[in-house]
Design a protein around this motif. Structure first.
Motif, PDB file in Angstrom:
ATOM      1  N   ARG A  85      28.746   0.193 -50.714  1.00 42.19           N
ATOM      2  CA  ARG A  85      29.336   0.333 -49.379  1.00 42.19           C
ATOM      3  C   ARG A  85      28.643  -0.595 -48.385  1.00 42.19           C
ATOM      4  NH1 ARG A  85      29.274   6.558 -47.970  1.00 42.19           N
ATOM      5  NH2 ARG A  85      27.194   6.373 -48.898  1.00 42.19           N
ATOM      6  N   ALA A  86      27.321  -0.711 -48.526  1.00 42.45           N
ATOM      7  CA  ALA A  86      26.570  -1.590 -47.635  1.00 42.45           C
ATOM      8  C   ALA A  86      27.000  -3.039 -47.804  1.00 42.45           C
ATOM      9  CB  ALA A  86      25.068  -1.446 -47.892  1.00 42.45           C
ATOM     10  N   ALA A  87      27.254  -3.446 -49.047  1.00 41.12           N
ATOM     11  CA  ALA A  87      27.692  -4.825 -49.304  1.00 41.12           C
ATOM     12  C   ALA A  87      29.037  -5.099 -48.637  1.00 41.12           C
ATOM     13  CB  ALA A  87      27.779  -5.081 -50.809  1.00 41.12           C
TER      14      ALA A  87
ATOM     15  N   VAL B 241      24.027  -9.130 -40.955  1.00 48.50           N
ATOM     16  CA  VAL B 241      23.011  -8.139 -41.311  1.00 48.50           C
ATOM     17  C   VAL B 241      23.113  -7.939 -42.813  1.00 48.50           C
ATOM     18  CG1 VAL B 241      24.630  -6.259 -40.788  1.00 48.50           C
ATOM     19  CG2 VAL B 241      22.173  -5.783 -40.923  1.00 48.50           C
ATOM     20  N   SER B 242      21.984  -7.886 -43.489  1.00 45.32           N
ATOM     21  CA  SER B 242      22.015  -7.778 -44.945  1.00 45.32           C
ATOM     22  C   SER B 242      22.356  -6.360 -45.384  1.00 45.32           C
ATOM     23  CB  SER B 242      20.656  -8.181 -45.529  1.00 45.32           C
ATOM     24  OG  SER B 242      19.677  -7.212 -45.220  1.00 45.32           O
ATOM     25  N   ALA B 243      22.920  -6.257 -46.581  1.00 43.01           N
ATOM     26  CA  ALA B 243      23.233  -4.944 -47.141  1.00 43.01           C
ATOM     27  C   ALA B 243      21.965  -4.109 -47.309  1.00 43.01           C
ATOM     28  CB  ALA B 243      23.947  -5.115 -48.486  1.00 43.01           C
ATOM     29  N   LYS B 244      20.859  -4.775 -47.686  1.00 42.94           N
ATOM     30  CA  LYS B 244      19.589  -4.047 -47.856  1.00 42.94           C
ATOM     31  C   LYS B 244      19.150  -3.415 -46.541  1.00 42.94           C
ATOM     32  CE  LYS B 244      17.853  -6.866 -51.692  1.00 42.94           C
ATOM     33  NZ  LYS B 244      16.792  -7.799 -52.150  1.00 42.94           N
ATOM     34  N   SER B 245      19.301  -4.145 -45.444  1.00 45.72           N
ATOM     35  CA  SER B 245      18.920  -3.598 -44.139  1.00 45.72           C
ATOM     36  C   SER B 245      19.799  -2.410 -43.763  1.00 45.72           C
ATOM     37  CB  SER B 245      19.032  -4.678 -43.061  1.00 45.72           C
ATOM     38  OG  SER B 245      18.087  -5.702 -43.272  1.00 45.72           O
ATOM     39  N   LEU B 246      21.096  -2.507 -44.046  1.00 43.23           N
ATOM     40  CA  LEU B 246      22.008  -1.401 -43.736  1.00 43.23           C
ATOM     41  C   LEU B 246      21.626  -0.141 -44.498  1.00 43.23           C
ATOM     42  CD1 LEU B 246      25.374  -3.378 -43.715  1.00 43.23           C
ATOM     43  CD2 LEU B 246      24.324  -2.249 -41.747  1.00 43.23           C
ATOM     44  N   VAL B 247      21.218  -0.301 -45.748  1.00 37.71           N
ATOM     45  CA  VAL B 247      20.782   0.865 -46.536  1.00 37.71           C
ATOM     46  C   VAL B 247      19.500   1.445 -45.955  1.00 37.71           C
ATOM     47  CG1 VAL B 247      19.952   1.625 -48.786  1.00 37.71           C
ATOM     48  CG2 VAL B 247      21.938   0.115 -48.643  1.00 37.71           C
ATOM     49  N   ARG B 248      18.583   0.571 -45.532  1.00 41.82           N
ATOM     50  CA  ARG B 248      17.334   1.063 -44.915  1.00 41.82           C
ATOM     51  C   ARG B 248      17.633   1.830 -43.627  1.00 41.82           C
ATOM     52  NH1 ARG B 248      15.175  -4.071 -46.361  1.00 41.82           N
ATOM     53  NH2 ARG B 248      15.419  -4.813 -44.210  1.00 41.82           N
ATOM     54  N   TYR B 249      18.574   1.330 -42.829  1.00 37.05           N
ATOM     55  CA  TYR B 249      18.945   2.038 -41.604  1.00 37.05           C
ATOM     56  C   TYR B 249      19.545   3.402 -41.939  1.00 37.05           C
ATOM     57  CZ  TYR B 249      18.560  -2.632 -39.492  1.00 37.05           C
ATOM     58  OH  TYR B 249      18.120  -3.864 -39.072  1.00 37.05           O
ATOM     59  N   LEU B 250      20.387   3.453 -42.979  1.00 32.96           N
ATOM     60  CA  LEU B 250      21.024   4.710 -43.375  1.00 32.96           C
ATOM     61  C   LEU B 250      19.980   5.726 -43.831  1.00 32.96           C
ATOM     62  CD1 LEU B 250      23.794   6.109 -43.834  1.00 32.96           C
ATOM     63  CD2 LEU B 250      23.689   5.287 -46.190  1.00 32.96           C
ATOM     64  N   LYS B 251      18.919   5.238 -44.471  1.00 36.50           N
ATOM     65  CA  LYS B 251      17.852   6.115 -44.953  1.00 36.50           C
ATOM     66  C   LYS B 251      16.785   6.364 -43.882  1.00 36.50           C
ATOM     67  CE  LYS B 251      18.396   4.801 -49.816  1.00 36.50           C
ATOM     68  NZ  LYS B 251      17.740   4.194 -51.005  1.00 36.50           N
ATOM     69  N   GLU B 252      17.014   5.822 -42.686  1.00 41.95           N
ATOM     70  CA  GLU B 252      16.093   5.969 -41.544  1.00 41.95           C
ATOM     71  C   GLU B 252      14.709   5.400 -41.843  1.00 41.95           C
ATOM     72  OE1 GLU B 252      17.235   9.544 -38.841  1.00 41.95           O
ATOM     73  OE2 GLU B 252      17.103  10.343 -40.883  1.00 41.95           O
ATOM     74  N   GLU B 253      14.671   4.338 -42.646  1.00 38.47           N
ATOM     75  CA  GLU B 253      13.411   3.661 -42.930  1.00 38.47           C
ATOM     76  C   GLU B 253      13.080   2.638 -41.848  1.00 38.47           C
ATOM     77  OE1 GLU B 253      13.843   4.012 -47.808  1.00 38.47           O
ATOM     78  OE2 GLU B 253      13.982   2.065 -46.827  1.00 38.47           O
TER      79      GLU B 253
ATOM     80  N   GLU C 230      20.864 -14.940 -46.534  1.00 40.21           N
ATOM     81  CA  GLU C 230      19.873 -14.685 -47.582  1.00 40.21           C
ATOM     82  C   GLU C 230      20.451 -13.865 -48.728  1.00 40.21           C
ATOM     83  OE1 GLU C 230      17.007 -15.933 -47.957  1.00 40.21           O
ATOM     84  OE2 GLU C 230      16.411 -16.721 -45.994  1.00 40.21           O
ATOM     85  N   THR C 231      21.347 -12.937 -48.411  1.00 38.12           N
ATOM     86  CA  THR C 231      21.937 -12.102 -49.455  1.00 38.12           C
ATOM     87  C   THR C 231      22.793 -12.936 -50.398  1.00 38.12           C
ATOM     88  OG1 THR C 231      21.987 -10.208 -47.946  1.00 38.12           O
ATOM     89  CG2 THR C 231      23.354 -10.074 -49.916  1.00 38.12           C
ATOM     90  N   GLU C 232      23.643 -13.807 -49.845  1.00 39.97           N
ATOM     91  CA  GLU C 232      24.464 -14.663 -50.689  1.00 39.97           C
ATOM     92  C   GLU C 232      23.603 -15.683 -51.427  1.00 39.97           C
ATOM     93  OE1 GLU C 232      27.648 -16.404 -48.513  1.00 39.97           O
ATOM     94  OE2 GLU C 232      28.731 -14.513 -48.270  1.00 39.97           O
ATOM     95  N   LEU C 233      22.590 -16.204 -50.758  1.00 41.82           N
ATOM     96  CA  LEU C 233      21.694 -17.175 -51.400  1.00 41.82           C
ATOM     97  C   LEU C 233      21.073 -16.583 -52.653  1.00 41.82           C
ATOM     98  CD1 LEU C 233      20.268 -20.001 -51.022  1.00 41.82           C
ATOM     99  CD2 LEU C 233      18.404 -18.714 -49.969  1.00 41.82           C
ATOM    100  N   GLU C 234      20.726 -15.319 -52.602  1.00 40.01           N
ATOM    101  CA  GLU C 234      20.052 -14.664 -53.727  1.00 40.01           C
ATOM    102  C   GLU C 234      21.024 -14.180 -54.799  1.00 40.01           C
ATOM    103  OE1 GLU C 234      17.186 -10.743 -54.523  1.00 40.01           O
ATOM    104  OE2 GLU C 234      17.634 -11.403 -52.476  1.00 40.01           O
ATOM    105  N   ASN C 235      22.221 -13.751 -54.395  1.00 41.70           N
ATOM    106  CA  ASN C 235      23.086 -13.033 -55.335  1.00 41.70           C
ATOM    107  C   ASN C 235      24.371 -13.755 -55.734  1.00 41.70           C
ATOM    108  OD1 ASN C 235      21.653 -10.313 -55.425  1.00 41.70           O
ATOM    109  ND2 ASN C 235      21.952 -10.554 -53.237  1.00 41.70           N
ATOM    110  N   PHE C 236      24.797 -14.744 -54.968  1.00 44.14           N
ATOM    111  CA  PHE C 236      26.114 -15.352 -55.186  1.00 44.14           C
ATOM    112  C   PHE C 236      26.010 -16.461 -56.234  1.00 44.14           C
ATOM    113  CE2 PHE C 236      29.983 -17.610 -54.484  1.00 44.14           C
ATOM    114  CZ  PHE C 236      30.852 -16.759 -53.832  1.00 44.14           C
TER     115      PHE C 236
ATOM    116  N   PHE D 182      29.274 -12.056 -56.714  1.00 44.89           N
ATOM    117  CA  PHE D 182      29.141 -11.403 -55.409  1.00 44.89           C
ATOM    118  C   PHE D 182      30.450 -11.569 -54.660  1.00 44.89           C
ATOM    119  CE2 PHE D 182      26.958 -10.691 -51.220  1.00 44.89           C
ATOM    120  CZ  PHE D 182      26.312  -9.513 -51.562  1.00 44.89           C
ATOM    121  N   TYR D 183      30.719 -10.669 -53.741  1.00 48.14           N
ATOM    122  CA  TYR D 183      31.944 -10.756 -52.954  1.00 48.14           C
ATOM    123  C   TYR D 183      31.792 -11.841 -51.883  1.00 48.14           C
ATOM    124  CZ  TYR D 183      29.473  -8.468 -49.177  1.00 48.14           C
ATOM    125  OH  TYR D 183      28.580  -8.181 -48.181  1.00 48.14           O
ATOM    126  N   GLY D 184      32.887 -12.166 -51.232  1.00 45.15           N
ATOM    127  CA  GLY D 184      32.864 -13.162 -50.162  1.00 45.15           C
ATOM    128  C   GLY D 184      34.022 -14.127 -50.319  1.00 45.15           C
ATOM    129  N   ARG D 185      33.732 -15.412 -50.153  1.00 47.73           N
ATOM    130  CA  ARG D 185      34.762 -16.444 -50.250  1.00 47.73           C
ATOM    131  C   ARG D 185      34.372 -17.498 -51.268  1.00 47.73           C
ATOM    132  NH1 ARG D 185      38.467 -16.206 -46.069  1.00 47.73           N
ATOM    133  NH2 ARG D 185      37.906 -14.828 -44.334  1.00 47.73           N
TER     134      ARG D 185
END
Length: 224
Positions: free
Chosen positions: A25-27, A41-53, A156-162, A195-198
């Motif tokens: 969902r974050a992705a 905003v990266s998916a990792k950051s969104l997950v951290r926000y959701l977990k209140e980290e 950074e997310t696409e750079l690492e995963n795409f 990875f998703y995107g274009r």
């Protein structure tokens, strides 16, 4: 209220994509915010926000509120907390907290404006250490922003995963029912990505793999 906002955004993405995992969902939410609300905003950051980290910045809160069809975060808070903005007289220092909040908001607005100006100057080359990324064969590589072909703003997310990949019938296409391979069909040619995107070459939006696509287009490994 911030956590409530994040949960609502994740729930909306889940309804749109049927993706139930936090990372999935974050992705999708990262992609939605970048493509339609012009904020990265990266998916990792969104997950951290959701977990209140960690806590998201005001700009992101405003964009998440827009995603949920509110004017901004203040509008979301107003409409989801009874709309009562009156300071509670029984809370010591309540008015002072409100004044501090206004000053903090003004400071954040000014800082966001300065950051936007610096970012724009950096991208056009007036600041040399701004980075971009360029598509090379089957992956992205970091580069200076020069305006060359297939150059994009650094993500950074696409750079690492795409990655562009070859697939066959033994390729792992799903993880917990979520697609982990995306495809583009153009001129009767199939291309697959991790990875998703274009599609970096033609700009077409990638689609998550389905069993129908696998059955109709993916070849047995021993035939390749």
């Amino acid at each position: 209220m911030i956590l409530k906002l994040l949960k609502a955004a994740f729930e909306k993405i889940e309804r749109q994509t049927s993706n139930k995992s936090d990372n999935g969902r974050a992705a999708h939410l990262e992609h939605e915010l970048r493509e339609n609300y012009k904020i990265s905003v990266s998916a990792k950051s969104l997950v951290r926000y959701l977990k209140e980290e960690s806590a998201p910045k005001t700009e992101l809160l405003n964009k998440l509120a827009e995603f949920l069809d509110y004017e901004n975060y203040e509008d979301y808070v107003s409409k989801n907390s009874g709309g009562d903005k009156t300071p509670k007289k029984n809370l010591k220092g309540g008015s002072k907290l409100i004044k501090d909040g206004i000053r903090w908001k003004a400071r954040n607005t000014w800082m966001a404006f300065v950051a936007l100006i610096i970012g724009n100057l950096a991208y056009i080359g007036l600041i040399n250490d701004e980075k971009c990324m360029v598509w090379v064969n089957d992956h992205y590589e970091k580069c200076e922003c020069t305006g060359q072909a297939l150059e994009f703003e650094l993500n950074e997310t696409e750079l690492e995963n795409f990655r562009k990949v070859s697939v066959c019938d033994t390729t792992k296409f799903f993880e917990k029912y979520d697609a982990i391979i995306w495809y583009d069909k153009y001129n009767n040619k199939m291309e697959y990505f991790t990875f998703y995107g274009r599609n970096p070459i033609n700009g077409r939006t990638l689609r998550p793999i389905t069993q129908t696509i696998i059955d109709n287009h993916v070849q047995p490994c021993d035939s390749l």
